[in-house]
Design a protein around this motif. Sequence first.
Motif, short mmCIF file in Angstrom:
data_model
loop_
_atom_site.label_atom_id
_atom_site.label_comp_id
_atom_site.label_asym_id
_atom_site.label_seq_id
_atom_site.Cartn_x
_atom_site.Cartn_y
_atom_site.Cartn_z
N ALA A 137 -1.43 -7.21 -7.75
CA ALA A 137 -2.15 -7.21 -9.10
C ALA A 137 -2.44 -5.51 -9.24
CB ALA A 137 -3.38 -7.90 -9.09
N ASN A 138 -2.87 -4.86 -8.34
CA ASN A 138 -3.12 -3.38 -7.96
C ASN A 138 -1.96 -2.63 -8.89
OD1 ASN A 138 -5.63 -3.73 -7.31
ND2 ASN A 138 -5.07 -3.34 -5.09
N LEU A 139 -0.93 -2.87 -8.18
CA LEU A 139 0.35 -2.29 -8.57
C LEU A 139 0.62 -2.56 -9.94
CD1 LEU A 139 3.39 -2.88 -5.91
CD2 LEU A 139 1.99 -0.70 -6.30
N HIS A 198 -3.78 -11.69 -20.79
CA HIS A 198 -4.51 -10.34 -20.77
C HIS A 198 -3.72 -9.42 -21.50
CE1 HIS A 198 -5.52 -12.23 -17.02
NE2 HIS A 198 -4.32 -12.35 -16.61
N VAL A 199 -3.73 -9.77 -22.79
CA VAL A 199 -2.85 -9.04 -23.87
C VAL A 199 -3.67 -7.87 -24.56
CG1 VAL A 199 -1.83 -8.75 -26.15
CG2 VAL A 199 -1.26 -10.81 -24.51
N GLU A 200 -4.86 -8.09 -24.98
CA GLU A 200 -5.69 -7.22 -25.31
C GLU A 200 -6.73 -6.76 -24.15
OE1 GLU A 200 -5.69 -5.69 -28.23
OE2 GLU A 200 -4.04 -6.95 -28.93
N GLU A 201 -7.28 -7.60 -23.47
CA GLU A 201 -8.18 -7.51 -22.17
C GLU A 201 -7.79 -8.37 -21.26
OE1 GLU A 201 -12.18 -7.41 -23.63
OE2 GLU A 201 -12.17 -9.63 -24.06
N PHE A 202 -8.32 -8.29 -20.15
CA PHE A 202 -8.15 -9.02 -19.06
C PHE A 202 -9.44 -10.16 -19.12
CE2 PHE A 202 -6.51 -5.35 -17.10
CZ PHE A 202 -5.23 -5.65 -16.65
N VAL A 203 -9.00 -11.40 -18.65
CA VAL A 203 -10.02 -12.45 -18.87
C VAL A 203 -11.46 -12.14 -18.18
CG1 VAL A 203 -10.49 -14.68 -17.95
CG2 VAL A 203 -8.39 -14.22 -18.51
N ARG A 204 -11.38 -11.32 -17.23
CA ARG A 204 -12.63 -10.94 -16.57
C ARG A 204 -13.13 -9.60 -17.39
NH1 ARG A 204 -13.25 -7.01 -13.25
NH2 ARG A 204 -14.70 -8.50 -12.14
N GLY A 205 -12.71 -9.20 -18.61
CA GLY A 205 -13.04 -7.88 -19.29
C GLY A 205 -12.18 -6.87 -18.83
N LYS A 206 -12.69 -6.10 -17.63
CA LYS A 206 -11.94 -4.83 -17.13
C LYS A 206 -11.25 -5.23 -15.92
CE LYS A 206 -13.18 -1.64 -20.29
NZ LYS A 206 -12.41 -0.83 -20.92
N GLY A 207 -9.77 -4.82 -15.78
CA GLY A 207 -9.22 -5.07 -14.58
C GLY A 207 -9.92 -4.44 -13.45
N ARG A 208 -10.06 -5.07 -12.35
CA ARG A 208 -10.85 -4.74 -11.11
C ARG A 208 -9.76 -4.23 -9.98
NH1 ARG A 208 -15.98 -7.36 -9.24
NH2 ARG A 208 -16.51 -6.11 -10.80
N PHE A 209 -9.52 -3.22 -9.45
CA PHE A 209 -8.64 -2.59 -8.47
C PHE A 209 -9.59 -3.16 -7.13
CE2 PHE A 209 -6.57 -0.20 -11.74
CZ PHE A 209 -5.32 -0.01 -11.08
N MET A 210 -8.88 -3.67 -6.28
CA MET A 210 -9.46 -4.10 -4.93
C MET A 210 -8.59 -3.32 -3.69
SD MET A 210 -11.53 -6.62 -6.25
CE MET A 210 -12.02 -7.38 -4.59
N LEU A 211 -9.52 -2.80 -2.92
CA LEU A 211 -9.12 -2.23 -1.98
C LEU A 211 -8.62 -3.22 -0.94
CD1 LEU A 211 -12.20 0.17 -0.74
CD2 LEU A 211 -10.37 0.50 -2.39
N THR A 212 -7.39 -2.75 -0.43
CA THR A 212 -6.37 -3.58 0.11
C THR A 212 -6.20 -2.91 1.73
OG1 THR A 212 -4.58 -2.88 -0.85
CG2 THR A 212 -5.47 -4.72 -1.69
N GLU A 213 -7.08 -3.10 2.58
CA GLU A 213 -6.98 -2.42 3.79
C GLU A 213 -5.83 -3.55 4.79
OE1 GLU A 213 -6.76 0.11 6.39
OE2 GLU A 213 -8.53 0.47 5.28
N PHE A 223 9.92 1.28 -9.67
CA PHE A 223 9.02 0.13 -10.01
C PHE A 223 8.20 0.91 -11.25
CE2 PHE A 223 5.20 -2.02 -10.36
CZ PHE A 223 5.48 -3.30 -10.68
N ALA A 224 7.82 2.17 -11.11
CA ALA A 224 6.80 2.75 -11.84
C ALA A 224 7.36 3.50 -12.99
CB ALA A 224 6.11 3.93 -10.99
N THR A 225 8.65 3.84 -13.01
CA THR A 225 9.37 4.53 -13.99
C THR A 225 10.61 3.97 -14.96
OG1 THR A 225 11.17 5.74 -12.74
CG2 THR A 225 8.78 6.67 -13.09
N GLY A 226 10.95 2.68 -14.05
CA GLY A 226 12.09 2.02 -14.76
C GLY A 226 11.91 1.12 -16.15
N ASN A 249 0.92 -1.08 -0.03
CA ASN A 249 -0.09 0.01 0.12
C ASN A 249 0.67 1.20 0.09
OD1 ASN A 249 -2.37 -1.34 0.00
ND2 ASN A 249 -2.74 -1.25 2.32
N ALA A 250 1.82 1.25 0.69
CA ALA A 250 2.91 2.36 0.90
C ALA A 250 3.45 2.67 -0.62
CB ALA A 250 3.87 2.29 1.83
N LEU A 251 3.80 1.64 -1.29
CA LEU A 251 4.33 1.70 -2.77
C LEU A 251 3.26 2.35 -3.70
CD1 LEU A 251 6.36 -1.70 -2.95
CD2 LEU A 251 7.28 0.54 -2.29
N ALA A 252 2.16 1.62 -3.40
CA ALA A 252 0.97 2.34 -4.16
C ALA A 252 0.67 3.82 -4.09
CB ALA A 252 -0.30 1.32 -4.05
N HIS A 253 0.69 4.08 -2.64
CA HIS A 253 0.60 5.60 -2.35
C HIS A 253 1.53 6.47 -2.89
CE1 HIS A 253 -0.12 9.10 0.42
NE2 HIS A 253 1.13 9.30 0.33
#
Length: 967
Positions: free
Chosen positions: A567-569, A794-809, A539-542, A478-482
Motif C-alpha cells: 500500500a505504501n508503494l 478511494h477515488v476522491e479520498e481514502f475511506v479513512r480520509g487521508k492515506g497513512r504510510f506505515m513503517l515496515t521494518e 513501476f514509478a515511471t511506467g 522496502n528496497a523498491l521504496a528506497h
Amino acid sequence: MRSIADTDYGTPAFQSLDSLKSVSLDIDGQVVKVAAGTSVMRAAAVSGIGIPRLCATDTLDAFGSCRLCLVQIEGMKGYPASCTTPVSEGMKVTTQNARLADIRRGVMELYISDHPLDCLTCPANGHCELQDMAGVVGLREVRYGYAGENHVAAETEGVANPRFVATDTSNPYFSFDASKCIVCSRCVRACDEVQGTFALTIQGRGFDSKVAAGQDETFLASECVSCGACVQACPTATLSEKSLIEKGQAQKSVITTCAYCGVGCSFRAEMQGEDVVRMVPHIDGKANHGHSCVKGRFAIGYATHGERITTPMIRKKISDPWIVVSWDEAIAHTAKEFRRIQAEHGRDAVGGITSSRCTNEETWLVQKLVRAAFGNNNVDTCARVCHSPTGYGLKATLGESAGTQDFDSVNEADVVFVIGANPTDAHPVFASQMKRRLREGAKLIIADPRSIDLARAPHVEADHLLKLRPGTNVALLNALAHVIVSEDLVDDAFVALRCEPEAFAKWKAFVSDPRHSPEATETETGVPATTMRAAARLFATGGNAAIYYGLGVTEHSQGSTAVMAIANLAMATGNIGRRGVGVNPLRGQNNVQGSCDMGSFPHELPGYRHVSDSTVRAQFEHDWGVPILAEPGLRIPNMFEAALDGEFMGLYIEGEDIGQSDPNTQHVNAALSAMQCIVVQDLFLNETAKFAHVFLPGSTFLEKDGTFTNAERRISHVRRVMKPKSGYADWEITQLLSNALGYPMNYTHPSEIMDEIARLTPTFTGVSYARLDELGSIQWPCNAEAPDGTPTMHVEEFVRGKGRFMLTEYVPTTEKVNARFPLILTTGRILSQYNVGAQTRRTPNVVWHDEDRLEVHPQDAEQRGIREGDWVGIASRAGETVLRAMISERMQPGVVYTTFHFPFSGANVITTENSDWATNCPEYKVTAVEITRVSQPSEWQQRHRVFSEVQQQLLRERRKAPAPATP
C-alpha cells in the motif's frame, strides 16, 4: 457451442474513442444508429436483422473466412464480408437478394459436401450453427456428391482415407471429432485471443487444412489447459462436452456463480430437469466475460459423487461407528451437547468456524449463531490462514479491508506488478485477461521465489523477474521504496493532497536509510541490486501501475507488514484511486472476501467494525435482541490451544477442513482429539470429519440460493438449480440449530438474510436480491452515495480520509535454515486442483494432477542423489512426510516447493506454527527442511493411512438409530 440462452451478435462491440460517436446507416431499408467502428454484421444483429455466418462470433475478433456473411453495399465493389466491414455514415446495406442467396447456398454446399450427414444422431442436433445456417440459406441439395476426397469417411472402397482423423477422446471432459470440423478457426482464435495459451493451430493448407492441438498431439498431451473456450466457440459438434453427448441438449438455463476461486465467474447451468447437462460461462458475467477454467466449467462431478454423505449422523466417540439419525434427532443432539459443554466448562467453551465455500448469508448466520446463541465471539473463518493480513494491512493504510479495483481495471494498466501470486494456476480466468493486456504491450514485473508460468508464456515475458528468497518480501518492498524515494520518483502532488504528511515524512526518512537500499539488501533477498532498481524505476515511471498479490505475500510471519508495504508503494507513486492502478489482493477462494465482510473474525462484527465499539454493538443488540460481548473471542489457533488445555470443548464447523488445511497437522489433530463435541457440516467425510461426533450433510452451490463476494468485492447471485440432496440448504441447518439452542431464527429465504445484512452493514445498505437481479452483480460499497456499487475505491479520498504510510521494518523469520534443515520449503496451488482437493479430487481433474509432488532444483537433487520420480522424505522441526520428486529449474537452489491438495501427502505435517505477527496467519511459505531419498511412506503417513481406513470402515458400518420403543 454457446449457451442455449445466449444471443450472438457476430462480432464484439467496438471499444475505442471513436465508439463514443454514433453513425446512421440504412440496412435493408431500415435506419440503424450504432457506435462508430461497429461491424455491419453487428449493426444488423442489434437491429434484429440476421446475416448468415459461421466463422464469426461476438466473443472473437472478426476473421472473414467463411464467406457466408457477404452483403451488398451501395458504391462498394463486390460482396464484402459484413463481419470485417465497419459501418460508415450514410452507408446503404443489402443483406438479402437473389444474388446473395445464390452465393451463400454455393458456399454452404461446399461445407456440407465434406461433412457427415448424421444430424439426427449428432450431439449438436437442435443447437448447431451449421445446421441452422443450412436452413437459413435454403440449402436443398449438394451437387458435388460425397464420393470424392473427404475428411469424413475412415475408408473409401476399403482403402484407408489419409485425411480421416479418428475422434480424439483423450480429454476427460470433451471430444474432438475432426470429421465434423469446417476449419472456421474459431477454436484456434478462442485459444489465442480468450485463453492466451496458443495450444491450437491450423495445420496444412487448402483442402489439407485441419485443426491440430500442440504438435499434432492429442488434446490431453498438448499444452491445452481444458478451459473450454474452444468448445464454446465451436459452431458444430466437432468439439463437444462429453456430458452433452451422453445426456443430450439442455431444456433450461439458470445463471449462477462458480464455487471455486476468488474470480467469481458467472455461469449458466444448463439443465434437464434437476440434472446438470453442462456449465457454460455467462457471456454477460462481469468478472469473467464468458470465459472460464477447467474447474468451473467441468469439475462439478463432486456434487453427485458416490462418496457424498446425505444423511445426518452422530456417534459418542470417534472410535464408534456412525449412527444415521433423522434431522430432528441430529439437531436436538447437537444442541444438547453444546449446552452441556457450556454448563460444565463455561460459556466460552464452544465456538464456530465458517468457510469461504459458504455463501454470505450462511456465513452471516454462523457468526450470528455464535454471538447470539452461544453468547460469545468465538467465531473464525478460513481467511485466518490466507488473507487475514490483507484485512489488517489495508485497513491500517487505506481504511478498508479489500482490494481497490475491479478486474477490468487491468485493461488500462501500463505496468503490472505480480508479487507472491500465481494467477495462471490460482486465478486462471483473470490471468487470461491479464495476459491479453500484457500482449498489448503492458510491462510485467514478477516477484516470486519460483518461475511461475506468467514469467514466460506465449507472447508474454516478464520485464523483470525478482526471484527472491522466501520470507524476504518486506526487505524487497522496502528496497523498491528506497529507490523511488532516493531517486525523486515519488508523486509528490498525490501524496500532499491525499496522504497524512506526518506519516509520509516518517516513512520517507525510514526507507531513505541506506540499510534499505538494493545494494544493502541484495544478499538478504537474493535479487541483484540492479534488477531491483530497474523494477522500481519501471513501476514509478511506467504509467498506470497495478499491484496484484496473493498468498505468497500474506502467508508469512510478516504478512501484514508486506501488505502495508505494498500500500505504501501504491500511495507513494500515486497509483491508487483510478482505473489501471491499485492494490489488488487475489483472494484464493470463492467467498473469502465475503466471509470476512460478514463478520467471521472474533474481533469484528460485520463490516469490519470492532466488537469493542459500543455504538456498533448497540445496533446489533437492538436488531438481534441479545447482548453482544465487547471482548474478542478465540482465533482458530487459540481454539486449538484452549482445547489442549481442556478449556474449549465444542466446535461447529461449516464447510472448512481444518484437519487438512491448517499448519502442523499433528498439533491440529491433537486439539481435535481433545474436544468433546465436534460438529462438521460438509459434503464428505473429510479430514476434520474423521474427528467429528456429529456430521450434518451440507449442500453444494448448485443446491442453494445466496451470494458470493469475489476478490474485486463483486457480490454475485448464487441460484439453486436442484434440490438439496440432504433435504436442507446450509443456511437452513444453521437456523435449525439456532432454534434448538433457544435463539429463534425464522428466515424463509436467503433474500431475507441479505435484507438483514443490508440493514446492519454500511457497505451493503443498497444491496438486495432485486438489485442483484437488475444489475447482474454489485461491487460494494453499495449505498446512497454509490447506488450501483463501486468498481474503483478511494477515488476522491481514502475511506479513512487521508492515506497513512506505515513503517515496515524488515524482521527476518525465525524459521531459518541450518545444517540439519538446509532447504526452504514453500507451498502453492496448481490449476487442476482446488484448496484441500475435497471437490476436485472427486472429478476427472485427477488426470492432470493425482498427487502432490515436491519440486526440487537439479543442483539440490544432484547433491542428494535424487532423480525424477524418486520418493523423497521431507523433514522439518514439526514432522516428516514423503512425496515423489519432480526435478525442475522453476525453483532456485536451496528452495523446494509442493502443493497441498491431497491429504495423504501431509504437506501440513511439516509446516510449523509460525505465523503473522498481527493476525496469526500461518507462515506456510517458509519452512526449513531437509530432503532425502527414501523407500517407504513416513511414520505419520502410515498412521494416517490406518486411521483413515478405520474411519472409512466406521462410515461403511453406519447404521440407522433404533426406532423408539412403542409405549
